[in-house]
Scaffold this active site. Structure first.
Site, PDB file in Angstrom:
ATOM      1  N   ALA A 121     -25.371  62.066 -27.243  1.00 19.62           N
ATOM      2  CA  ALA A 121     -25.409  60.663 -26.823  1.00 19.62           C
ATOM      3  C   ALA A 121     -24.011  60.049 -26.839  1.00 19.62           C
ATOM      4  CB  ALA A 121     -26.330  59.871 -27.742  1.00 19.62           C
ATOM      5  N   GLY A 166     -28.176  65.725 -27.974  1.00 19.66           N
ATOM      6  CA  GLY A 166     -28.827  65.669 -26.676  1.00 19.66           C
ATOM      7  C   GLY A 166     -28.304  66.685 -25.690  1.00 19.66           C
ATOM      8  N   GLU A 169     -30.267  69.640 -26.381  1.00 17.02           N
ATOM      9  CA  GLU A 169     -31.639  69.388 -25.939  1.00 17.02           C
ATOM     10  C   GLU A 169     -31.780  69.599 -24.431  1.00 17.02           C
ATOM     11  OE1 GLU A 169     -33.713  66.226 -28.878  1.00 17.02           O
ATOM     12  OE2 GLU A 169     -31.831  65.520 -28.005  1.00 17.02           O
ATOM     13  N   GLU A 189     -28.371  65.490 -35.382  1.00 17.63           N
ATOM     14  CA  GLU A 189     -28.767  64.088 -35.512  1.00 17.63           C
ATOM     15  C   GLU A 189     -28.961  63.626 -36.945  1.00 17.63           C
ATOM     16  OE1 GLU A 189     -29.839  65.195 -31.307  1.00 17.63           O
ATOM     17  OE2 GLU A 189     -29.847  66.157 -33.272  1.00 17.63           O
TER      18      GLU A 189
END
Length: 319
Positions: A121, A166, A169, A189
């Site tokens: 992010a 992310g 991900e 995270e």
């Protein structure tokens, strides 16, 4: 085709332990795709999505012998390819374009920034968000990665640098992951007192197993490409080259191996695997049969038989 699906439905009624509705419904998106298919040019096309004069995403539709391969390149060098609102919007548009193009046979997700795949992010942008904005943004990012996961064609993540949070991900949502030996990967995270919010807690354990996934997420541990390969996090780890694109070049070769195969068969194989792995074996076998029924009436199947008989390479058109 309708007759084949009808026969499958009749057969399913005799099965006691099969999720009949799911097995019948699994091919619906494919049938819809065939009915609404869009003819698109296979020539080289480059779409650039810009915002404030920045080219955050570049999408190339390759041509010639590589026609059918789409390369999606993230290009935010000043932000380490971090996931911003703008990047999410552009990637949504790129995915929608790919979904509408029946000439696409595979997609490579890569980075145009040396040493970085995606750092996760955009925390600078996140820090400026009001608390009420965070949830909707994460939901939209999760939806994007789900759309990437649901693409009907094979997707390959070429991880030539850091893939964190992310970024990892996104790679987990791809069918195949290739990493350079020097790449760094992790769901980090918990270091920020949050959890993976774009599918990491669900896809990672399905890929490497529950216990190992818990260890990596609980500790926010980062692994290199070689260890990622040992854990099963990536399919292959390759030694990085001087130009820093070894994983991309390997991914391109894989895409080239997929290209000559029957495109409808590849899509149906992906659908059968993805849906079947989530259900019991009996239902999975019914899903496989439903998917097999979709390739029987195709021109490609007849072309494959003719090419075998005539001892030549088949020329599949996705029909």
């Amino acid at each position: 085709m309708a007759a084949a699906v009808g026969r499958l439905s009749l057969w399913l009624t005799s099965r006691v332990h099969v999720d009949r509705n799911r097995a019948r419904a699994v091919t619906a998106p494919y049938i819809c795709w065939r009915q609404q298919r869009v003819c698109c040019s296979s020539r080289l096309t480059t779409r650039q999505y810009s915002y404030d004069s920045r080219d955050d995403l570049k999408v190339r539709y390759l041509d010639g012998e590589d026609a059918g391969i789409v390369v999606v390149g993230i290009n935010r060098p000043k932000a380490k390819n971090s996931i911003s609102k703008n990047l999410v919007n552009m990637m949504f548009e790129a995915v929608e374009d790919i979904k509408k193009n029946n000439k696409v046979r595979s997609v490579i997700l890569s980075s145009l920034v040396p040493g970085i795949f995606c750092a996760g992010a955009d925390l600078k942008e996140r820090a400026k968000m009001h608390q009420s904005e965070v949830g909707p943004f994460v939901s939209k990012a999760r939806a994007l990665i789900t759309e990437l996961d649901h693409l009907s064609v094979p997707t390959i993540a070429a991880v030539d640098g850091a893939a964190l949070g992310g970024g990892l991900e996104m790679a987990l949502a791809c069918d195949i992951r290739i990493a350079s030996s020097s790449a760094k990967m992790g769901l980090v995270e918990t270091q920020l007192a949050i959890i993976p919010g774009a599918g990491g807690t669900q896809r990672l354990p399905r890929i490497i197993g529950v216990s190992l996934a818990k260890e990596l997420i609980f500790t926010a541990r980062i692994v290199d490409g070689k260890e990622a390969s040992r854990l099963g996090l990536v399919n292959h780890s390759v030694e990085q080259n001087d130009s820093g694109d070894a994983a991309y070049l390997y991914a391109l070769e894989l895409a080239r191996q997929i290209n000559p195969q029957g495109p409808i068969a590849v899509r149906m194989a992906k659908l059968a695997i993805n849906q079947g792995i989530q259900v019991d074996l009996s239902t999975g076998l019914a899903i496989e049969e439903a998917c097999y029924a979709q390739v029987i009436p195709t021109k490609d199947r007849l072309e494959g038989l003719a090419a075998f008989k005539e001892k030549r390479r088949p020329h599949y058109k996705g029909e």
